[in-house]
Design an enzyme around this catalytic site. Structure first.
Site, PDB file in Angstrom:
ATOM      1  N   TYR A  54       0.798  -1.213   0.085  1.00 34.96           N
ATOM      2  CA  TYR A  54      -0.072  -0.007  -0.037  1.00 34.96           C
ATOM      3  C   TYR A  54       1.094   1.249   0.066  1.00 34.96           C
ATOM      4  CZ  TYR A  54      -5.001  -0.632   0.564  1.00 34.96           C
ATOM      5  OH  TYR A  54      -6.212  -1.007   0.126  1.00 34.96           O
ATOM      6  N   GLU A  56      -0.542   4.883  -0.307  1.00 29.32           N
ATOM      7  CA  GLU A  56      -1.296   6.170  -0.461  1.00 29.32           C
ATOM      8  C   GLU A  56      -0.383   7.404  -0.590  1.00 29.32           C
ATOM      9  OE1 GLU A  56      -2.697   3.961   1.310  1.00 29.32           O
ATOM     10  OE2 GLU A  56      -4.888   3.948   1.217  1.00 29.32           O
ATOM     11  N   ASP A 200      -8.096  13.797 -24.445  1.00 25.83           N
ATOM     12  CA  ASP A 200      -8.090  12.512 -23.945  1.00 25.83           C
ATOM     13  C   ASP A 200      -7.337  11.753 -25.152  1.00 25.83           C
ATOM     14  OD1 ASP A 200      -8.817   9.889 -23.606  1.00 25.83           O
ATOM     15  OD2 ASP A 200     -10.634  10.231 -22.813  1.00 25.83           O
ATOM     16  N   THR A 226      -5.084   6.354 -21.176  1.00 23.16           N
ATOM     17  CA  THR A 226      -4.835   4.882 -20.536  1.00 23.16           C
ATOM     18  C   THR A 226      -3.482   4.699 -21.138  1.00 23.16           C
ATOM     19  OG1 THR A 226      -5.901   4.020 -22.660  1.00 23.16           O
ATOM     20  CG2 THR A 226      -7.395   4.349 -20.649  1.00 23.16           C
ATOM     21  N   LYS A 229      -3.510   0.721 -24.561  1.00 24.44           N
ATOM     22  CA  LYS A 229      -4.070   0.980 -26.150  1.00 24.44           C
ATOM     23  C   LYS A 229      -2.684   0.913 -26.831  1.00 24.44           C
ATOM     24  CE  LYS A 229      -8.562   2.650 -24.735  1.00 24.44           C
ATOM     25  NZ  LYS A 229      -8.687   3.214 -23.636  1.00 24.44           N
ATOM     26  N   ARG A 235      -2.858  -2.411 -17.893  1.00 24.02           N
ATOM     27  CA  ARG A 235      -4.272  -1.507 -18.016  1.00 24.02           C
ATOM     28  C   ARG A 235      -3.882  -0.567 -16.741  1.00 24.02           C
ATOM     29  NH1 ARG A 235      -7.266  -4.290 -21.241  1.00 24.02           N
ATOM     30  NH2 ARG A 235      -8.914  -2.824 -21.010  1.00 24.02           N
TER      31      ARG A 235
END
Ligand code: DSN
Length: 422
Positions: A54, A56, A200, A226, A229, A235
């Site tokens: 983790y 954060e 985008d 993203t 692609k 991903r």
């Protein structure tokens, strides 16, 4: 096949499914415009013990201890993103494209504010304010389209809508846009009305990195993408900005929208960005466009109607109206024929979104696999033949094409997987 000894021992049922998907991907012509094959190195990086952690916060400012290594991993990804795209700031934590776009809303707008984006049926994305998305429910979204005849974004319409509605955010780019996005023209409109311009570039990020599409840097205030692609990473997503907007974007991603970043994904992104900075990646990016243009020409010569008449990038949008078959049955028949793509609405579609008139075709994955322009005529022939077979419910013919596709692909090792035994 990749051996998965631990998985096979612990969970043979799941291991068999992974094996089946490896086989399916190996044997199938992957024409889904938003997909690709990651390298073995990206796959390995994305499947490491980094997933156990983790973290954060951001490098140097975390809420949990034990970040000595994770900070370096994330910093590497950030620095590579800055270098590949030539930006001052990169946030590599968004879980995917939709959360990245949501973070932009959170950073720069308030619920109820007006936003302007390309309509979903015209090639835009759900998160550009389409009504069924939270962004459409929580913001006052206005949409521009493409010309009925040209199939291209009408910048006069964009300017007119921007002047009338004074949006807080203007989105450019989308998911089914076969033509070059005119970032300078959008920037001029955004400047005139005092809007934040969001590019985008999820679909075209790899083309931008590889010099096969103009960059929005220096034009858009914020760039979202993203990573899986055309960019060919795991991903995930990134938000790229100037230093001026860094704090607002970082605060919106965490703590505004997300908890801990997916560190194994961050590692995969770092590897993909290293790959994207190589000369080989530039060759790949040019190859993607060359393949799309060759496939478009081959389809057009067989009477297929291409929205906008062709493509400047990795994507073709085919209107099947004149072919006497709808998009969904066409996509299903092609899937049986070993050619994987998605049905898609076309601009001004008279059919419903779940049963539209078009097909979307992308060439990123097959270019990664090693196919070149010399294969596009044959591919167009298979597509044409499969649709003829579909109209006659000729399943044997579809299976025959699938066999031919399989034999061609057997000669092209699959990145991340290598060669499959016959
Ligand atoms: N699902 C992506 C695509 O296929 O374009 C967009 O989110």
């Amino acid at each position: 096949m990749i051996p998965h000894p631990a998985l096979t021992g612990a969970d043979p049922e799941l291991a068999a499914l992974v094996g089946a998907e490896e086989r399916r991907q190996f044997d199938t012509m992957k024409l889904i415009a938003s997909e690709n094959y990651v390298s073995a190195a990206v796959l390995e990086a994305a499947g490491t013990v980094l997933t156990n952690k983790y973290s954060e916060g951001y490098p140097g400012k975390r809420y949990y201890e034990g970040q000595q290594v994770i900070d370096q991993v994330e910093t590497l990804a950030i620095e590579r993103a800055k270098s590949v795209f030539g930006v001052e700031h990169a946030n590599v934590q968004p879980y995917s494209g939709s959360p990245a776009n949501l973070a932009v809303y959170l950073a720069f707008a308030k619920p109820g504010d007006t936003v302007l984006g390309l309509g979903l049926p015209m090639g835009g994305h759900l998160t550009h304010g389409w009504p069924v998305s939270a962004t459409g429910a929580w913001f006052n979204a206005v949409h521009y389209g493409v010309g009925r005849e040209t199939g291209r974004v009408d910048l006069d319409e964009v300017r007119d809508l921007a002047r009338r509605h004074r949006p807080k955010l203007i989105f450019c780019g989308g998911t089914a846009v076969p033509r070059t996005v005119d970032f300078p023209a959008f920037a001029e409109i955004a400047r005139e009305v005092g809007a934040v311009l969001v590019a985008d570039v999820a679909h075209i990020a790899g083309l931008i990195a590889g010099g096969a599409h103009p960059s929005p840097v220096g034009h858009a205030d914020v760039i979202t993408t993203t990573t899986h692609k055309t960019l060919r990473g795991p991903r995930g997503a990134m938000i790229l900005t100037s230093a001026e907007h860094a704090k607002a974007v970082d605060k919106a991603v965490f703590p505004g929208l997300q908890g801990g970043p997916h560190n194994s994904t961050t590692a995969g992104i770092a590897v993909a960005l290293r790959e994207a900075s190589t000369p080989e990646f530039r060759t790949y990016a040019q190859g993607v466009v060359a393949n799309a243009q060759a496939l478009g020409a081959a389809l057009a010569s067989r009477g297929f109607d291409l929205v906008s008449g062709g493509t400047d990038n990795h994507l073709l949008l085919v209107d099947l109206t004149s072919k006497d078959i709808a998009g969904k049955p066409a996509a299903k028949a092609l899937d049986r024929a070993g050619i994987e793509l998605n049905f898609n609405t076309v601009p001004y579609d008279t059919r419903k979104p779940f049963d539209p008139s078009g097909l979307r075709i992308g060439t990123a994955a097959i270019t990664t696999r090693g196919l070149g322009t010399q294969h596009m005529e044959g591919l167009a022939g298979w597509i044409d033949d499969a649709l003829s077979a579909a109209r006659k419910d000729d399943e044997a013919a579809l299976d025959g094409i699938a066999g031919e596709v399989r034999s061609l692909l057997a000669g092209f090792p699959m990145p991340g997987l290598g060669e499959l035994p016959a």
